[in-house]
Write a protein that holds these residues in place. Structure first.
Motif, PDB file in Angstrom:
ATOM      1  N   SER A  37     -52.879 -99.213  62.464  1.00 51.58           N
ATOM      2  CA  SER A  37     -53.130-100.629  62.787  1.00 51.58           C
ATOM      3  C   SER A  37     -51.857-101.441  62.686  1.00 51.58           C
ATOM      4  CB  SER A  37     -54.172-101.220  61.834  1.00 51.58           C
ATOM      5  OG  SER A  37     -55.368-100.525  61.968  1.00 51.58           O
ATOM      6  N   VAL A  38     -51.095-101.169  61.592  1.00 54.22           N
ATOM      7  CA  VAL A  38     -49.850-101.904  61.386  1.00 54.22           C
ATOM      8  C   VAL A  38     -48.893-101.629  62.545  1.00 54.22           C
ATOM      9  CG1 VAL A  38     -47.778-102.038  59.932  1.00 54.22           C
ATOM     10  CG2 VAL A  38     -50.040-101.994  58.880  1.00 54.22           C
ATOM     11  N   LYS A  39     -48.892-100.315  62.932  1.00 49.84           N
ATOM     12  CA  LYS A  39     -48.023 -99.907  64.025  1.00 49.84           C
ATOM     13  C   LYS A  39     -48.384-100.662  65.315  1.00 49.84           C
ATOM     14  CE  LYS A  39     -45.753 -95.529  64.922  1.00 49.84           C
ATOM     15  NZ  LYS A  39     -45.916 -94.070  64.949  1.00 49.84           N
ATOM     16  N   GLU A  40     -49.716-100.767  65.567  1.00 55.68           N
ATOM     17  CA  GLU A  40     -50.195-101.423  66.790  1.00 55.68           C
ATOM     18  C   GLU A  40     -49.848-102.913  66.802  1.00 55.68           C
ATOM     19  OE1 GLU A  40     -54.227-100.758  67.906  1.00 55.68           O
ATOM     20  OE2 GLU A  40     -54.022 -98.599  67.703  1.00 55.68           O
ATOM     21  N   THR A  41     -50.059-103.580  65.623  1.00 53.84           N
ATOM     22  CA  THR A  41     -49.815-105.018  65.570  1.00 53.84           C
ATOM     23  C   THR A  41     -48.331-105.333  65.702  1.00 53.84           C
ATOM     24  OG1 THR A  41     -50.373-104.658  63.269  1.00 53.84           O
ATOM     25  CG2 THR A  41     -51.600-106.335  64.386  1.00 53.84           C
TER      26      THR A  41
ATOM     27  N   GLU B 207     -58.807-118.413  77.670  1.00 58.42           N
ATOM     28  CA  GLU B 207     -58.226-117.304  78.441  1.00 58.42           C
ATOM     29  C   GLU B 207     -56.897-116.861  77.827  1.00 58.42           C
ATOM     30  OE1 GLU B 207     -55.875-117.501  82.514  1.00 58.42           O
ATOM     31  OE2 GLU B 207     -58.013-117.856  82.866  1.00 58.42           O
ATOM     32  N   ASN B 208     -56.089-117.850  77.396  1.00 60.23           N
ATOM     33  CA  ASN B 208     -54.784-117.560  76.802  1.00 60.23           C
ATOM     34  C   ASN B 208     -54.423-118.708  75.870  1.00 60.23           C
ATOM     35  OD1 ASN B 208     -52.109-117.019  76.156  1.00 60.23           O
ATOM     36  ND2 ASN B 208     -51.507-116.500  78.249  1.00 60.23           N
ATOM     37  N   LYS B 209     -54.313-118.401  74.576  1.00 63.38           N
ATOM     38  CA  LYS B 209     -54.010-119.456  73.592  1.00 63.38           C
ATOM     39  C   LYS B 209     -52.642-120.084  73.862  1.00 63.38           C
ATOM     40  CE  LYS B 209     -51.721-116.611  70.142  1.00 63.38           C
ATOM     41  NZ  LYS B 209     -51.539-116.308  68.715  1.00 63.38           N
ATOM     42  N   ASN B 210     -51.769-119.338  74.549  1.00 58.78           N
ATOM     43  CA  ASN B 210     -50.438-119.856  74.884  1.00 58.78           C
ATOM     44  C   ASN B 210     -50.503-120.669  76.174  1.00 58.78           C
ATOM     45  OD1 ASN B 210     -49.248-118.637  72.647  1.00 58.78           O
ATOM     46  ND2 ASN B 210     -48.964-116.705  73.740  1.00 58.78           N
ATOM     47  N   THR B 211     -51.182-121.806  76.077  1.00 60.90           N
ATOM     48  CA  THR B 211     -51.373-122.702  77.223  1.00 60.90           C
ATOM     49  C   THR B 211     -50.853-124.092  76.869  1.00 60.90           C
ATOM     50  OG1 THR B 211     -53.274-121.508  78.120  1.00 60.90           O
ATOM     51  CG2 THR B 211     -53.123-123.841  78.669  1.00 60.90           C
ATOM     52  N   MET B 212     -50.132-124.702  77.797  1.00 59.31           N
ATOM     53  CA  MET B 212     -49.612-126.053  77.582  1.00 59.31           C
ATOM     54  C   MET B 212     -50.153-127.005  78.645  1.00 59.31           C
ATOM     55  SD  MET B 212     -45.583-125.414  76.593  1.00 59.31           S
ATOM     56  CE  MET B 212     -45.295-127.108  76.037  1.00 59.31           C
ATOM     57  N   LEU B 213     -50.406-128.243  78.230  1.00 58.97           N
ATOM     58  CA  LEU B 213     -50.912-129.290  79.109  1.00 58.97           C
ATOM     59  C   LEU B 213     -49.824-130.347  79.305  1.00 58.97           C
ATOM     60  CD1 LEU B 213     -53.235-130.734  80.626  1.00 58.97           C
ATOM     61  CD2 LEU B 213     -54.033-131.588  78.410  1.00 58.97           C
ATOM     62  N   PHE B 214     -49.494-130.638  80.580  1.00 54.09           N
ATOM     63  CA  PHE B 214     -48.376-131.525  80.909  1.00 54.09           C
ATOM     64  C   PHE B 214     -48.816-132.719  81.757  1.00 54.09           C
ATOM     65  CE2 PHE B 214     -46.660-127.240  80.579  1.00 54.09           C
ATOM     66  CZ  PHE B 214     -45.557-127.402  79.763  1.00 54.09           C
ATOM     67  N   MET B 215     -48.081-133.826  81.599  1.00 57.60           N
ATOM     68  CA  MET B 215     -48.194-134.967  82.497  1.00 57.60           C
ATOM     69  C   MET B 215     -46.789-135.263  83.024  1.00 57.60           C
ATOM     70  SD  MET B 215     -50.146-137.332  83.909  1.00 57.60           S
ATOM     71  CE  MET B 215     -51.595-137.697  82.896  1.00 57.60           C
ATOM     72  N   ALA B 216     -46.617-135.122  84.351  1.00 55.41           N
ATOM     73  CA  ALA B 216     -45.302-135.326  84.955  1.00 55.41           C
ATOM     74  C   ALA B 216     -45.101-136.785  85.370  1.00 55.41           C
ATOM     75  CB  ALA B 216     -45.130-134.385  86.145  1.00 55.41           C
ATOM     76  N   GLY B 217     -45.392-137.705  84.461  1.00 54.94           N
ATOM     77  CA  GLY B 217     -45.082-139.118  84.661  1.00 54.94           C
ATOM     78  C   GLY B 217     -46.111-139.925  85.420  1.00 54.94           C
ATOM     79  N   ASP B 218     -46.084-141.241  85.182  1.00 52.51           N
ATOM     80  CA  ASP B 218     -46.969-142.255  85.774  1.00 52.51           C
ATOM     81  C   ASP B 218     -48.406-142.128  85.279  1.00 52.51           C
ATOM     82  OD1 ASP B 218     -44.986-143.544  87.119  1.00 52.51           O
ATOM     83  OD2 ASP B 218     -45.841-143.288  89.118  1.00 52.51           O
TER      84      ASP B 218
ATOM     85  N   ILE C 140     -45.925-116.744  70.898  1.00 53.41           N
ATOM     86  CA  ILE C 140     -46.015-115.355  70.445  1.00 53.41           C
ATOM     87  C   ILE C 140     -47.359-114.811  70.901  1.00 53.41           C
ATOM     88  CG2 ILE C 140     -46.889-116.065  68.158  1.00 53.41           C
ATOM     89  CD1 ILE C 140     -45.415-113.574  67.028  1.00 53.41           C
ATOM     90  N   ASP C 141     -47.371-113.579  71.381  1.00 54.94           N
ATOM     91  CA  ASP C 141     -48.646-113.020  71.845  1.00 54.94           C
ATOM     92  C   ASP C 141     -49.201-112.014  70.840  1.00 54.94           C
ATOM     93  OD1 ASP C 141     -47.183-110.731  72.227  1.00 54.94           O
ATOM     94  OD2 ASP C 141     -47.269-110.750  74.418  1.00 54.94           O
ATOM     95  N   LYS C 142     -50.292-111.342  71.190  1.00 59.79           N
ATOM     96  CA  LYS C 142     -51.003-110.459  70.255  1.00 59.79           C
ATOM     97  C   LYS C 142     -50.162-109.270  69.808  1.00 59.79           C
ATOM     98  CE  LYS C 142     -55.698-111.577  71.783  1.00 59.79           C
ATOM     99  NZ  LYS C 142     -56.905-111.091  72.487  1.00 59.79           N
ATOM    100  N   ASP C 143     -49.280-108.791  70.687  1.00 57.55           N
ATOM    101  CA  ASP C 143     -48.484-107.617  70.284  1.00 57.55           C
ATOM    102  C   ASP C 143     -47.167-108.001  69.613  1.00 57.55           C
ATOM    103  OD1 ASP C 143     -46.554-108.147  72.266  1.00 57.55           O
ATOM    104  OD2 ASP C 143     -47.642-106.991  73.767  1.00 57.55           O
ATOM    105  N   GLY C 144     -46.998-109.303  69.387  1.00 53.06           N
ATOM    106  CA  GLY C 144     -45.831-109.749  68.630  1.00 53.06           C
ATOM    107  C   GLY C 144     -44.645-110.186  69.460  1.00 53.06           C
ATOM    108  N   THR C 145     -44.772-110.188  70.783  1.00 55.59           N
ATOM    109  CA  THR C 145     -43.678-110.637  71.633  1.00 55.59           C
ATOM    110  C   THR C 145     -43.489-112.151  71.467  1.00 55.59           C
ATOM    111  OG1 THR C 145     -44.255-108.942  73.252  1.00 55.59           O
ATOM    112  CG2 THR C 145     -42.743-110.665  73.974  1.00 55.59           C
TER     113      THR C 145
END
Length: 507
Positions: A21-25, A69-80, A175-180
């Motif tokens: 498990s440690v190896k996988e994480t 779907e993906n916790k690594n999601t950002m919400l942006f407003m490009a002005g106005d 950072i993703d699930k495999d540690g990248t």
């Protein structure tokens, strides 16, 4: 003995599983996926066009689904987003709203980063500072600074007496699930189209390059979040070909362009659409792949309950105030398959079909007993197009400041000066939208007849034009303005918005 062997076997298996498990994480494949949800030029928190499109509560639902779907999601407003809006003109607790409703909604939506647009500088420095202080999301600005007596300084938020600067760049780590792990950077510039005494604009291209140079060695990849013309974005793309994506604003119609490998994406105004960018980054090859989806925000999307409650609160405030002025504000008064163009770039530079409708309505308010009608393009504040079902509230959004339609007797010579000035003012709010007035070559025609400098004309003017702000030599004190009729409260001409509603209902 048997018990000891069994225990030893069990412990061995447990250790092997644990090590596995440690190896996988800890396994890092060097590849990571993240998602950007992009909005730009949003002035309305509620759905538009009879509820068919847009609505920040719907966008909030899309955002939450993307986070699942993906916790690594950002919400942006490009002005106005702070201005213009009808709600923004209202007074609540003795103060003009001035974008407070948008900040409250955006706080609840958990925006990750916003850029300044030119309309953020419509509101006073005092009101803008309040909105900055109230916001819980970060802002970014490289080429616009706050001018003070001591010199130019970055914009800042002040909370509990502590000032926090708005930075020129922004860094986010994923950072993703495999540690990248990946560090991504953002640069931002704003079009210098709204000069104010309290602002200092630097060259947007110089600042974009400088921002990139300051970031590139600190992060894995850099993206753009801009509010400039598409032509400017294309130039930035040529200057910085390493940018995989520029999320832009300012134009109000969706577009997706490529300059070399640089993608430039803009969504439709008022959240009619949003861009979803699914990004894959490979740390070994340094390659970024962007797959983009233009998503329509419509009735098929459920509203987020929390954000919906905030939107409804502000809509109730709006409806209460509007009901004091006009009955049935949500009534569909007109249907159009051809967009009525109220975008700034149009109404401040050329004769717009929406400008024509407004000017015709001004004549309609006086039973067409006038020679022509004029309204300054700067009075049209929606900076958007109306298509499909048009409601009374839409017209109030077009003309949030209202005002009377004045019937003015004016000398032809002065009228010509006014018309010439309006043409020379193309690109500003002083440009004139017209009815029964045409220009052929250098000559002006009133109701198909050449303008006679010695004749007295009866012209319907928006009241703002007679205040001498847009056209300095035109006011109630001008010697060649012979009379001004101001309508009574009971007359249709007393409120330009009501006149437009009545005119469209008559069609």
């Amino acid at each position: 003995m048997k018990f000891t062997k069994a225990l030893f076997y069990f412990l061995s298996i447990s250790i092997l599983i644990s090590c596995s498990s440690v190896k996988e994480t800890k396994k890092d494949d060097g590849k990571i996926d993240f998602t950007f949800l992009q909005l730009n030029d949003v002035y309305e928190i509620a759905p538009i066009q009879g509820g068919e499109f847009g609505g920040m509560a719907r966008v909030a639902k899309v955002h939450k689904d993307l986070l699942k779907e993906n916790k690594n999601t950002m919400l942006f407003m490009a002005g106005d987003f702070l201005n213009p809006s009808l709600i923004g003109t209202l007074k609540v607790d003795g103060e003009r709203v001035r974008g407070k409703q948008m900040v409250e909604v955006m706080n609840a939506m958990h925006f990750d980063l916003v850029a300044f647009g030119n309309h953020e500088f419509d509101i006073s420095p005092k009101d803008l500072q309040k909105r900055l202080n109230e916001s819980t999301f970060p802002w970014i600005s490289a080429n616009v600074k706050l001018k003070t007596k001591e010199g130019s300084i970055p914009f800042y938020k002040e909370v509990n007496g502590v000032k926090k600067e708005v930075h020129e760049t922004f860094i986010k780590e994923f950072i993703d699930k495999d540690g990248t792990k990946v560090k991504i950077g953002f640069i931002s510039v704003c079009i210098p189209s709204n000069p104010q005494e309290h602002l200092e604009y630097s060259n947007m291209f110089v600042k974009a390059r400088a921002s990139y140079a300051s970031l590139k060695d600190k992060v894995d990849v850099v993206f753009g979040l801009t509010h400039v013309k598409l032509a400017n974005d294309k130039r930035i793309a040529k200057l910085i070909p390493e940018l995989p994506l520029i999320m832009g604003g300012h134009e109000h119609t969706n577009s997706n362009n490529f300059i070399g490998n640089v993608q430039i994406s803009k969504a439709d105004a008022n959240a009619k659409t949003v861009y979803i960018h699914r990004v894959s980054y490979d740390k070994k090859t340094k390659k970024t792949v962007v797959k983009s989806e233009l998503k329509e925000i419509n009735t098929s999307i459920r509203e987020d309950e929390k954000v919906g409650k905030i939107v409804n609160k502000w809509q109730n405030i709006l409806n209460a105030k509007i009901n004091d002025i006009i009955k049935n504000p949500s009534e569909i008064i007109y249907k159009t398959a051809i967009p009525l163009d109220g975008r700034d770039v149009t109404v401040r530079s050329t004769q717009s079909n929406l400008g024509t409708v407004i000017a015709k309505a001004m004549s309609f308010a006086y039973d067409d007993e006038i020679d022509a009608a004029l309204v300054n393009g700067g009075s049209i504040r929606i900076d958007d197009q109306l298509i499909g079902n048009v409601t009374a509230v839409d017209i109030f959004r077009v003309l949030p400041y209202g005002g009377a339609i004045l019937k003015v007797e004016i000398k032809g010579r002065l009228l010509k000066r006014v018309l010439d000035y309006g043409q020379l003012a193309a690109g500003t709010g002083a440009y004139l939208q017209r009815y029964q007035i045409q220009q052929k070559g250098k000559n002006w025609f009133i109701a198909q007849k050449p303008l006679d400098s010695d004749k007295t004309y009866t012209i319907a003017f928006s009241d703002y034009l007679l205040k001498g702000f847009d056209i300095p030599f035109l006011s109630d004190k001008s010697t060649e303005v012979f009379s001004i009729y101001t309508p009574k409260e009971t007359e249709l001409a007393n409120d330009i918005r009501k006149a437009v509603v009545a005119y469209l209902k008559s069609k």
